[in-house]
Design an enzyme around this catalytic site. Structure first.
Site: not given
Ligand code: PAF
Length: 280
Positions: A33, A35, A37, A148-150, A153, A185-186
């Site tokens: 995690l 900032e 997250h 929003q970065k993804d 998704q 980003s991680s």
């Molecule tokens: O964005 C993420 O970290 C992952 O794609 C998620 C939504 C936790 C699903 O594993």
């Protein structure tokens, strides 16, 4: 803050909370995690009585040659960060808990997931929709928070929720950036100092496109050409895609509709894959 690794236990807990009229926000994560997250967890705390954070590195969303086994894991640090940010419950299931032996059911969105990320990571979104649908069934949240970065998704998950009539509100948290604009980003922790410097070009390319739109340039081919040109100047960057698309359908658009269109970029910085986007 409670830490739970069993589906039966968290289902009992959230059923009990709901029966007492408490609302539940879910923040699904894969841990490591940062900032970005934590801002989602803090946002969740403003939206519901209980904040459940899930930490699960989901194997089904990684392709065979991707970094599942190397994906950063730091459960001790993550739990401390969740507690500081206001989480009530952290759900940390094992892979066997989520995908028991013989598991064979998947959730697949067939349209929004196809372009952009879908082209270079063909099984990725099936893994994401499957695990998020499971988390929704396990936790039963009123609201779920994603970053929003993804951007694709988010669009895919909104479509899944609508298509499958899942009673959850999807809330989007803004992208959190480092001082130089790099989206948190991680995977940033994999970048060396020189790779990191090159990586800041993503945000510069996005901002250039946004400035062009502000000055009246709506043709997406011109925005893509300019962003591509900026990225191509960095030796360590290999472009995967630059796309201008509708923010809900992810279909590419010839002309930007301000507020509805998004410019999205994916690149390799040497062996590190990064994505970023801006709404135009
Ligand atoms: O964005 C993420 O970290 C992952 O794609 C998620 C939504 C936790 C699903 O594993």
């Amino acid at each position: 803050m409670q830490t739970i690794d069993s589906i039966a236990v968290i289902q009992r807990l959230t059923r009990d909370l709901r029966s007492r009229g408490k609302t539940i926000a879910l923040v699904p994560t894969m841990g490591a995690l940062h900032e970005g997250h934590l801002s989602l967890i803090r946002l969740a705390a403003t939206r519901a009585d209980t904040v459940v954070v899930s930490i699960f590195v989901n194997p089904t969303q990684f392709g065979p040659s991707e970094d599942f086994s190397k994906y950063p894991r730091d459960l001790g640090g993550d739990l401390a960060r969740c507690s500081d940010a206001g989480a009530t419950v952290v759900f940390v299931p094992s892979v066997e808990e989520i995908y028991p032996r013989g598991y064979s059911t998947y959730v697949s969105e067939e349209h929004v997931s196809k372009p952009m990320e879908g082209l270079s990571r063909p099984t990725h979104f099936r893994g994401v929709t499957t695990v998020v649908a499971k988390l929704f069934n396990i936790v039963g949240p009123d609201v779920a928070i994603f970053g929003q970065k993804d951007v694709q998704q988010v669009a895919v998950l909104k479509k899944m929720v609508s298509d499958l009539h899942i009673p959850v509100e999807i809330v989007i948290g803004e992208t959190v950036r480092e001082a130089d604009g790099l989206a948190m980003s991680s995977r940033n922790r994999y970048l060396s100092a020189t790779q990191r410097t090159d990586a800041t070009t993503l945000y510069r390319a996005l901002c250039k496109a946004r400035d062009m739109v502000k000055s009246g340039e709506l043709r997406s081919d011109r925005l893509i050409a300019e962003a591509t040109h900026l990225l191509a100047q960095q030796r360590r960057i290999r472009m995967i895609y630059v796309a201008v698309a509708d923010r809900d359908t992810m279909e590419s658009v010839r002309e930007v509709v301000p507020g509805r269109s998004v410019i999205a970029i994916a690149v390799w910085v040497d062996e590190v894959r990064l994505i970023d986007n801006l709404v135009l």
